[in-house]
Design a protein around this motif. Structure first.
Motif, PDB file in Angstrom:
ATOM      1  N   PRO A  51      35.185   6.256  18.485  1.00 19.91           N
ATOM      2  CA  PRO A  51      34.116   6.969  17.775  1.00 19.91           C
ATOM      3  C   PRO A  51      34.025   8.398  18.313  1.00 19.91           C
ATOM      4  N   ARG A  52      33.756   9.337  17.434  1.00 18.72           N
ATOM      5  CA  ARG A  52      33.740  10.733  17.848  1.00 18.72           C
ATOM      6  C   ARG A  52      32.589  11.418  17.113  1.00 18.72           C
ATOM      7  N   ASP A  53      31.718  12.068  17.876  1.00 22.33           N
ATOM      8  CA  ASP A  53      30.516  12.677  17.289  1.00 22.33           C
ATOM      9  C   ASP A  53      30.810  13.942  16.509  1.00 22.33           C
ATOM     10  N   GLY A  54      31.894  14.623  16.814  1.00 20.78           N
ATOM     11  CA  GLY A  54      32.107  15.950  16.238  1.00 20.78           C
ATOM     12  C   GLY A  54      31.285  16.974  16.990  1.00 20.78           C
ATOM     13  N   PRO A  56      28.305  19.903  17.684  1.00 19.17           N
ATOM     14  CA  PRO A  56      26.905  20.089  17.282  1.00 19.17           C
ATOM     15  C   PRO A  56      26.838  21.038  16.082  1.00 19.17           C
ATOM     16  N   ASN A  57      25.708  21.040  15.401  1.00 16.12           N
ATOM     17  CA  ASN A  57      25.460  22.041  14.362  1.00 16.12           C
ATOM     18  C   ASN A  57      25.201  23.395  15.024  1.00 16.12           C
ATOM     19  N   THR A  59      27.550  23.307  11.892  1.00 15.15           N
ATOM     20  CA  THR A  59      28.911  22.910  11.602  1.00 15.15           C
ATOM     21  C   THR A  59      29.409  23.533  10.310  1.00 15.15           C
ATOM     22  N   MET A  72      33.356  20.687  11.630  1.00 18.59           N
ATOM     23  CA  MET A  72      32.687  19.411  11.877  1.00 18.59           C
ATOM     24  C   MET A  72      33.205  18.812  13.188  1.00 18.59           C
ATOM     25  N   PRO A  75      34.311  14.227  13.206  1.00 16.62           N
ATOM     26  CA  PRO A  75      33.451  13.085  13.509  1.00 16.62           C
ATOM     27  C   PRO A  75      33.960  11.868  12.755  1.00 16.62           C
ATOM     28  N   ASN A  76      33.947  10.727  13.385  1.00 16.45           N
ATOM     29  CA  ASN A  76      34.351   9.490  12.696  1.00 16.45           C
ATOM     30  C   ASN A  76      33.949   8.299  13.553  1.00 16.45           C
TER      31      ASN A  76
END
Lengths: 322, 260
Positions: A51-54, A56-57, A59, A72, A75-76
């Motif tokens: 899992p990957r958050d990507g 921060p905004n 973005t 982004m 993120p997934n």
């Protein structure tokens, strides 16, 4: 009514419009929704091993209707969690392309086998995200690594393999050629064009990541040139991506050599109805043009005669060597 | 689509509760109650925030939840923040008699909607809940427009000792209502829906999800078949009936589902 059906990389599509990776693809319900809204098929969000958050905004940064910049950061939910989302899309009867990203050939091959097991109809290799360290275009910059990754994935799966190449390269067609030489079944071109935005009042980059990738109508000419050059260079089918918002855009890509296209940013500007709208427009436009089957036009602009020279020069066609 | 970001100066900072602050700023694009904006704290994150004031100056009311929202609490007048939007849909102001049920900072989006409804001639009753008296939000503000304001606190320091949802059934039993508007924790909203459906009163919920693009593109705020940023954030309860995630799970920044 013109026939919009196309076959590309083993996918039989009711129309050439695929949902581009990164758009609406995190949840199964959304993938299904895009297909039900008229997309010919869907490409999932790029999935990695964990899992990957990507980032921060912020973005994203948008430019009215001509473009969008995003970082982004891929993120997934990760490959362990994602199969149930794919199952939801498959249950709707959608042709599903599983997009994956990795750091090296081994990781790509492992992910490809895992995503194939979910029942996807093809795998797209993200060799082109311009804003993530150690993955995406960082591994997709080098034709030798493109070939190595493609070869490893081909050995790991039976479903067709599509290599998505970056435009952030002096010779993107060489990346397509490398993928073809390693057995890729198709290439998709292009991913976003690296870019950035700076706020003058704040004297700082807008995106949290600094640089990002430009998409939307602004990059259509870039995408067309890459598709054109890839079509001249490889025999495998090319999928066109970049700035498509209308049937006319689709036809430009098809004439440049694309057998199918991916649509992404237009979803932000218009909503998911963009797929049904473009498909309907495309059928009407082909009828107007007297073309029975869209596939007849694939690459048809190649080999067109150059415009006639104007006697005395000065206007019209300007020869490149004077 | 008001998607281009504008840098604005915070004109006022109003502490509302120990954990909640309102920031006011001038931002030209017109907004209707229920809509939200993306607010960027330069050097930090950008968060979706429902407008708690939709006129001029606009305002957002922020509760300390994570690191970024805590940082927003210490923003002083004169500070620059980035705003884009407004995004999303709004409350339908047609109902003539409305029960407003706010849990914690959920009242932030209900207050401007209730004010607009009151200006429109609707009659309102408000039920507001919080953990403790000092955390009750906009009680006075709602008192200026509602016929009755009832409060509930978990610790019994003000009003009913218990959940605000305990008040919903009895209030609805006292008179005809055309609508219930609610915003707060999803488990709370689900209880509000049950209580109102028992009396055949339609419910409208304002939903919250993790957001990134706010343009209906990135899928971060996917909720069943919807994207909260463009299909919401205001949802009639019947649209949530077949959404299995409602009051059970949400998605993290990665898109991974986690139980609420």
């Amino acid at each position: 009514m013109a026939d919009l059906r196309v076959t590309v990389a083993g996918l039989s599509l009711r129309n050439p419009l695929l949902l581009a990776s990164g758009i609406w693809g995190e949840s199964g319900a959304s993938l299904r929704g895009a297909f039900e809204a008229g997309a010919g098929g869907v490409v999932t969000k790029s999935i990695g091993s964990e899992p990957r958050d990507g980032y921060p905004n912020p973005t994203i940064e948008t430019y009215e209707r001509w473009g969008m910049l995003n970082a982004m950061g891929l993120p997934n939910p990760g490959i362990d969690e994602y199969p149930r989302e794919i199952a939801q899309a498959l249950s709707a009867g959608a042709p599903v392309v599983g997009s994956i990203f990795g750091h090296d050939a081994d990781e790509f091959a492992r992910l490809a086998a895992r995503i194939e097991a979910t029942g996807v109809h093809a795998v797209e290799l993200n060799l082109s995200c311009p804003h993530a360290e150690g993955v995406g275009s960082e591994v997709g910059q080098d034709p030798a690594r493109v070939a190595e990754i493609t070869r490893a994935v081909k050995a790991a799966v039976r479903v067709p393999v599509i290599a998505k190449i970056t435009p952030n390269h002096a010779d993107p067609a060489s990346l397509a050629a490398a993928a073809e030489s390693a057995g890729a079944d198709a290439v998709s071109a292009i991913n976003t064009v690296r870019g950035m935005a700076i706020d003058v009042r704040l004297r700082r980059p807008v995106l949290a990541h600094g640089t990002g990738g430009l998409s939307g109508p602004a990059i259509k000419p870039v995408g067309l040139a890459c598709v054109w050059q890839a079509f001249e260079r490889v025999k495998i089918p090319v999928i066109g991506v970049g700035g498509i918002t209308s049937a006319e855009d689709v036809l430009e890509y098809v004439l440049a050599g694309a057998r199918a296209v991916e649509v992404g940013t237009a979803v932000a500007f218009e909503g998911i109805g963009v797929f049904g709208r473009i498909a309907a427009e495309l059928a009407r436009r082909l009828d107007q043009l007297g073309v029975a089957r869209l596939e007849e036009l694939v690459g048809a602009a190649h080999g067109a005669a150059p415009p006639p020279r104007t006697p005395g020069g000065g206007q019209g066609y300007i020869p490149t060597s004077v | 689509m008001n998607s281009v970001r504008t840098i604005v100066e915070v004109s006022e900072r109003i502490p509302e509760t120990p954990s909640t602050v309102t920031l006011r700023f001038s931002y030209a694009p017109s907004a209707t109650p229920g809509q939200f904006v993306m607010v960027w704290l330069p050097g930090d994150d950008e968060l979706p925030m429902s407008l708690s004031y939709t006129g001029d100056p606009k305002g957002v009311t922020i509760k300390a939840m994570g690191a970024t929202s805590r940082h927003f609490l210490s923003v002083e007048p004169g500070a620059l923040v980035g705003i884009r939007g407004p995004y999303g849909n709004s409350f339908d102001l047609a109902p003539r008699r409305i029960l407003v049920v706010g849990g914690g900072s959920g009242t932030a989006v209900l207050a401007p909607a209730a004010e607009a409804a009151a200006r429109n001639g609707s009659r309102l009753v408000a039920a507001l809940g919080a953990t403790t008296e000092r955390e009750l939000l906009f009680v006075e503000r709602m008192g200026r427009i509602a016929e009755t304001v009832r409060v509930a606190t978990d610790d019994g320091t003000a009003g009913h000792a218990g959940f605000v949802t305990d008040l919903v059934g009895p209030i609805l039993g006292q008179g005809p209502f055309d609508a219930v508007w609610t915003c707060g924790p999803e488990v709370m909203m689900r209880k509000v829906i049950s209580a109102a459906e028992a009396r055949a009163v339609p419910v409208v919920c304002s939903m919250e999800r993790h957001m990134k693009c706010a343009l209906g593109m990135c899928d971060a705020c996917a909720l069943g078949p919807y994207h909260v940023c463009v299909d919401g954030p205001v949802f009639p309860a019947e649209r949530l009936r077949n959404v299995p995630e409602f009051a059970t799970s949400k998605r993290e920044s990665s898109g991974r589902r986690v139980r609420l």
